[in-house]
Write a protein that holds these residues in place. Structure first.
Motif, PDB file in Angstrom:
ATOM      1  N   GLY A  37       0.809  -1.206   0.000  1.00 26.32           N
ATOM      2  CA  GLY A  37       0.000   0.000   0.000  1.00 26.32           C
ATOM      3  C   GLY A  37       0.840   1.251   0.000  1.00 26.32           C
ATOM      4  N   ASP A  38       1.975   1.222   0.705  1.00 29.98           N
ATOM      5  CA  ASP A  38       2.854   2.392   0.741  1.00 29.98           C
ATOM      6  C   ASP A  38       3.436   2.687  -0.637  1.00 29.98           C
ATOM      7  N   GLU A  39       3.785   1.633  -1.376  1.00 32.85           N
ATOM      8  CA  GLU A  39       4.310   1.814  -2.733  1.00 32.85           C
ATOM      9  C   GLU A  39       3.244   2.390  -3.653  1.00 32.85           C
ATOM     10  N   ILE A  40       2.016   1.902  -3.507  1.00 34.28           N
ATOM     11  CA  ILE A  40       0.914   2.402  -4.326  1.00 34.28           C
ATOM     12  C   ILE A  40       0.664   3.877  -4.044  1.00 34.28           C
ATOM     13  N   ARG A  41       0.762   4.275  -2.777  1.00 32.26           N
ATOM     14  CA  ARG A  41       0.514   5.679  -2.412  1.00 32.26           C
ATOM     15  C   ARG A  41       1.517   6.623  -3.054  1.00 32.26           C
ATOM     16  N   LYS A  42       2.700   6.142  -3.349  1.00 28.77           N
ATOM     17  CA  LYS A  42       3.747   6.995  -3.915  1.00 28.77           C
ATOM     18  C   LYS A  42       3.768   6.985  -5.442  1.00 28.77           C
ATOM     19  N   ALA A  43       2.935   6.149  -6.062  1.00 26.35           N
ATOM     20  CA  ALA A  43       2.990   5.965  -7.514  1.00 26.35           C
ATOM     21  C   ALA A  43       2.218   7.049  -8.258  1.00 26.35           C
ATOM     22  N   ASP A  44       2.822   7.536  -9.335  1.00 26.66           N
ATOM     23  CA  ASP A  44       2.117   8.431 -10.259  1.00 26.66           C
ATOM     24  C   ASP A  44       1.416   7.613 -11.342  1.00 26.66           C
TER      25      ASP A  44
END
Length: 321
Positions: A37-44
């Protein structure tokens, strides 16, 4: 610097292709099951399907390129923030799934499934008369990449082809007739093959209900590769038990996976595969997905959103025309 998460199983040559287009972007390669989820939150940008529940907190996300042709799961309100661009992989699956459908057509009408069952039981038995694709009438319900490619192949094999789509449009050469869904009740009784390649939506739910299953001519065949919800499964069991249909072949069910005690497993003249006609079983399918992603990445980074392939209309779940 834009962060791009890629969840499809790319090889080094695919990475080089994407990174050449996305020069200056930061790429992170993972899988749909491993991404956090943390990786998804940072994705453009996300290339590949991810869990819907993770997308609610995707604060930076501007575009997601699905690796599936179906996009209905991502169109529900609250899954993606307003303004996020959604594209699917329509165009990648037509080759594999249309060939699956042609194979299923031959399997059903030649009763190959019966002969395989007989083989397993050491039984030498003639299963009787068959029909032919040549001279048959095919009703392709859904004329996207998959339905269109199936109709094209059946036309080449000698079928009379009828296409059904949501809206009016020009008739392609591989169709003998083209109609809208409003004419479905008049068309079903004419068909030897009714082939469904529809997305899941309120309008396609149980589009083949018991009434329409009984409208099919005696001995006709039903094929479904879109979504299992397009067919009323309980009604299908009844119609098959009564011997009205020549057979039914599906790669999709409702629910999925189909429970082991579901009556469809043992329904007569029923062939079920576990949603495998697409996926990456055919290597060319994956190559086409990567190509679509690359073309769309180039357009998106250039600010040409309207020029991207397979932009999804959130209201319908279909790609925009």
């Amino acid at each position: 610097m834009k962060k791009i998460i890629v969840t499809i199983p790319v090889e080094d040559r695919h990475k080089e292709y994407l990174e050449r287009i996305g020069a200056g972007c930061e790429f992170y390669y993972t899988s749909a099951s491993a991404v956090t989820g943390d990786e998804i939150r940072k994705a453009d940008i996300i290339i590949g399907n991810v869990s819907r529940r993770m997308l609610k907190d995707a604060e930076k996300l501007r575009w997601i390129q699905l690796n599936s042709a179906g996009s209905d799961n991502y169109c529900e309100a609250g899954i993606l923030r307003p303004g996020v661009v959604l594209t699917n992989a329509t165009g990648a699956y037509g080759l594999a799934i249309s060939e699956y459908m042609v194979g299923m057509s031959f399997l059903l009408q030649n009763k190959f499934y019966r002969y395989y069952h007989n083989q397993l039981n050491g039984l030498w038995k003639d299963e009787g008369n068959v029909t032919s694709v040549w001279g048959s009438t095919v009703l392709a319900v859904g004329l996207g990449d998959i339905g269109g490619e199936y109709a094209k192949r059946m036309k080449a094999l000698g079928s009379y082809t009828i296409g059904v789509r949501r809206t009016k449009g020009d008739k392609p050469d591989y169709l003998d007739e083209i109609h809208t869904v409003d004419s479905l009740d008049e068309l079903i009784p004419r068909a030897d093959f009714v082939a469904l390649s529809l997305p899941n939506s309120p309008k396609t739910y149980h589009i083949m209900d018991e009434r329409r299953l009984r409208l099919m001519k005696s001995g006709a065949y039903l094929i479904n590769v879109g979504r299992g919800s397009a067919i009323d499964g309980d009604a299908l069991c009844r119609v098959l038990e009564e011997g009205h249909l020549g057979g039914c072949g599906v790669d999709v069910t409702d629910p999925e996976p189909l429970p082991g005690d579901h009556p469809l497993w043992k329904a007569p003249r029923m062939v079920i595969t576990p949603h495998i006609s697409g996926q990456y079983h055919l290597k060319e399918t994956f190559e086409r997905i990567v190509a679509i992603a690359g073309e769309n990445l180039e357009k998106f980074l250039a600010g040409d959103v309207d020029g991207m392939k397979n932009l999804v209309d959130f209201a319908t779940g279909y790609r925009r025309r």
